[in-house]
Enzyme design. Structure first.
Site, short mmCIF file in Angstrom:
data_model
loop_
_atom_site.label_atom_id
_atom_site.label_comp_id
_atom_site.label_asym_id
_atom_site.label_seq_id
_atom_site.Cartn_x
_atom_site.Cartn_y
_atom_site.Cartn_z
N ARG A 69 -61.77 4.74 -65.96
CA ARG A 69 -62.63 5.55 -66.83
C ARG A 69 -62.62 5.05 -68.27
O ARG A 69 -63.59 5.20 -69.01
CB ARG A 69 -62.13 6.99 -66.74
CG ARG A 69 -63.01 8.00 -67.40
CD ARG A 69 -62.59 9.39 -66.97
NE ARG A 69 -63.34 10.40 -67.68
CZ ARG A 69 -62.79 11.39 -68.35
NH1 ARG A 69 -61.48 11.53 -68.40
NH2 ARG A 69 -63.55 12.27 -68.97
N HIS A 73 -65.39 5.06 -71.61
CA HIS A 73 -65.11 5.79 -72.86
C HIS A 73 -64.88 4.85 -74.03
O HIS A 73 -65.08 5.23 -75.18
CB HIS A 73 -63.94 6.75 -72.66
CG HIS A 73 -64.32 7.95 -71.86
ND1 HIS A 73 -63.93 9.23 -72.20
CD2 HIS A 73 -65.07 8.07 -70.74
CE1 HIS A 73 -64.44 10.08 -71.31
NE2 HIS A 73 -65.12 9.40 -70.42
N ASN A 102 -61.53 13.03 -74.25
CA ASN A 102 -60.36 12.13 -74.20
C ASN A 102 -58.99 12.82 -74.23
O ASN A 102 -58.15 12.57 -73.37
CB ASN A 102 -60.44 11.11 -75.34
CG ASN A 102 -61.66 10.19 -75.18
OD1 ASN A 102 -62.15 10.00 -74.07
ND2 ASN A 102 -62.14 9.63 -76.27
N HIS A 201 -66.96 7.29 -59.74
CA HIS A 201 -66.39 8.57 -59.29
C HIS A 201 -65.95 8.53 -57.84
O HIS A 201 -65.60 9.55 -57.26
CB HIS A 201 -67.39 9.72 -59.55
CG HIS A 201 -67.52 10.07 -61.00
ND1 HIS A 201 -68.45 10.95 -61.50
CD2 HIS A 201 -66.82 9.65 -62.09
CE1 HIS A 201 -68.32 11.06 -62.81
NE2 HIS A 201 -67.35 10.27 -63.19
C1 HEM Z 1 -72.66 10.60 -67.74
C2 HEM Z 1 -71.84 10.12 -66.90
C3 HEM Z 1 -70.44 10.64 -66.64
C4 HEM Z 1 -69.92 11.90 -66.76
C5 HEM Z 1 -70.62 13.15 -67.22
C6 HEM Z 1 -68.52 11.82 -66.35
C7 HEM Z 1 -67.62 12.88 -66.37
C8 HEM Z 1 -66.33 12.82 -65.89
C9 HEM Z 1 -65.38 13.92 -65.94
C10 HEM Z 1 -65.63 15.29 -66.54
C11 HEM Z 1 -64.25 13.51 -65.33
C12 HEM Z 1 -62.95 14.34 -65.13
C13 HEM Z 1 -62.09 14.20 -66.34
C14 HEM Z 1 -60.87 15.10 -66.38
O1 HEM Z 1 -60.33 15.47 -65.35
O2 HEM Z 1 -60.44 15.41 -67.48
C15 HEM Z 1 -64.45 12.16 -64.90
C16 HEM Z 1 -63.55 11.42 -64.22
C17 HEM Z 1 -63.70 10.08 -63.98
N1 HEM Z 1 -64.74 9.28 -64.39
FE1 HEM Z 1 -66.51 9.90 -65.13
N2 HEM Z 1 -68.24 10.54 -65.98
C18 HEM Z 1 -69.38 9.78 -66.17
C19 HEM Z 1 -69.48 8.41 -65.99
C20 HEM Z 1 -68.44 7.60 -65.63
C21 HEM Z 1 -68.48 6.17 -65.69
C22 HEM Z 1 -69.67 5.33 -66.17
C23 HEM Z 1 -67.25 5.72 -65.25
C24 HEM Z 1 -66.73 4.32 -65.13
C25 HEM Z 1 -67.43 3.23 -64.97
C26 HEM Z 1 -66.48 6.90 -64.88
C27 HEM Z 1 -65.24 6.88 -64.30
C28 HEM Z 1 -64.48 8.00 -64.01
C29 HEM Z 1 -63.23 7.96 -63.27
C30 HEM Z 1 -62.62 6.75 -62.59
C31 HEM Z 1 -62.73 9.26 -63.26
C32 HEM Z 1 -61.41 9.74 -62.64
C33 HEM Z 1 -60.38 9.89 -63.75
C34 HEM Z 1 -59.00 10.31 -63.31
O3 HEM Z 1 -58.63 10.09 -62.15
O4 HEM Z 1 -58.27 10.83 -64.17
N3 HEM Z 1 -67.22 8.01 -65.16
N4 HEM Z 1 -65.73 11.76 -65.27
#
Ligand code: HEM
Length: 329
Positions: A69, A73, A102, A201
């Protein structure tokens, strides 16, 4: 006779190496990055990154999600310059302390510190933190069964990090499709890039707090988001009761880079409202459908990552190579 053959062969070799350099220059000419940037200055750089990463994942496999992620960011705020890794100093609140996207959400900064120390021991002052972020992301995906790609390198590190810029560039999980589309377009990314990159995701977890509104008070209605499959909503509620500090897997398989995320989205089981919003318009929906095929996703994801990881990069004599990823030199 032998001398003539030898000379002929040498000329060919020289021609070939000139050709390779020209190709690298031309490829790098687009944004100054190219795969193998460190092959002369630090030949073992990429294997040091991988081996050090593996030692961290061995003690905490859940670090893969947050580390992947980090690419998103970091790149959406001042470009891919590792500004996310800088600590707050004095009265400046840095990106990593931006409450919402973050702070308390991204973890694993110690992994970059560990990798950076190993690299500094081998090749002092050579490898940027910005490149480490991208190499780590590729390695996580490969370790989770996803596609390999050559990561263009040569980024340098930024010196500025502001929480306010993280808040204005990173959209939240309750966003609709237009909000996400616009946020990606601002950084030169297309609607297809948005849907493909969000395929990340497929890995990792989300804290229950990120879906509380969707489950219990969607848009202030006191109801569950109607775009969420009813039985899945019940399952999520049992794992995330009101006020829960727990977390849930994003697509059911936390450590497998696969197409399950897209299959879930198609049957209204995308975890976030932002994921579900891909079904609200025909174009993103058609991309979700395409990406349920492994060969599409495994080809498109690396391409989109290379594109995202080129946003606003610092090259040549811009920025710096930090000694410690958390501090400017
Ligand atoms: C507008 C698009 C996106 C939104 C709204 C979004 C939102 C989120 C949110 C709310 C979480 C959970 C965070 C938490 O538990 O605090 C998450 C997790 C994650 N996001 Fe996204 N995301 C987006 C795009 C992306 C992109 C482009 C990537 C990477 C290329 C990504 C990779 C990940 C990963 C790998 C997780 C898991 C994190 C963990 O295991 O702690 N996301 N995302």
């Amino acid at each position: 006779m032998m001398a003539a053959v030898r000379e002929h062969c040498w000329k060919r070799v020289l021609l070939l190496s000139t050709l390779i350099s020209c190709i690298l220059f031309l490829v790098g000419g687009v944004n100054g990055l190219y795969p193998g940037f460190y092959s002369y200055s630090c030949p073992n750089a990429e294997s040091i990154v991988l081996e050090t990463l593996k030692t961290f994942l061995a003690s905490d496999p859940t670090l893969g999600g947050p580390l992947l992620r980090v690419t998103y960011h970091d790149c959406f705020v001042r470009g891919c310059d590792a500004s996310l890794l800088l600590n707050s100093v004095g009265n400046n609140t840095a990106e990593k302390d931006a409450v919402g996207p973050n702070k308390d959400s991204i973890r694993g900064y110690e992994v970059y510190d560990g990798i950076k120390s190993a690299l500094e021991a081998a090749c002092p002052g050579v490898i940027s933190c910005a490149d480490i972020i991208q190499l780590v992301a590729r390695d996580i995906i490969v370790l989770d069964g996803g596609p390999y790609w050559n990561v263009p390198t040569g980024r340098r590190d930024g010196r500025v990090s502001k929480a306010s810029e993280a808040l204005s560039n990173l959209v939240g999980p309750n966003s609709n499709y237009t909000t996400q589309k616009d946020a990606f377009a601002k950084h030169g990314l297309t609607e297809k890039d948005l849907v493909v990159l969000t395929g990340a995701h497929t890995i990792g977890r989300a804290r229950c707090v990120t879906i509380q509104n969707r489950l219990y008070n969607f848009s202030g209605t006191g109801q569950t988001d109607p775009s969420l499959d009813a039985s899945y909503a019940e399952k999520l509620k049992s794992k995330c009761p009101k006020g829960s500090n727990s977390s849930v897997k994003l697509d059911g398989t936390q450590f497998h880079f696969d197409t399950r995320y897209y299959k879930n989205v198609l049957v209204n089981k995308g975890l976030f409202h932002s994921d579900a919003s891909f079904l609200t318009e025909s174009f993103p929906k058609s991309i979700v459908e395409l990406e349920t095929k492994k060969h599409n996703f495994f080809a498109d994801f690396p391409e989109a990552m290379i594109k995202m990881s080129s946003i606003g990069v610092l090259i040549h004599d811009e920025g710096e190579i930090r000694k410690n990823c958390a501090f400017v030199d």
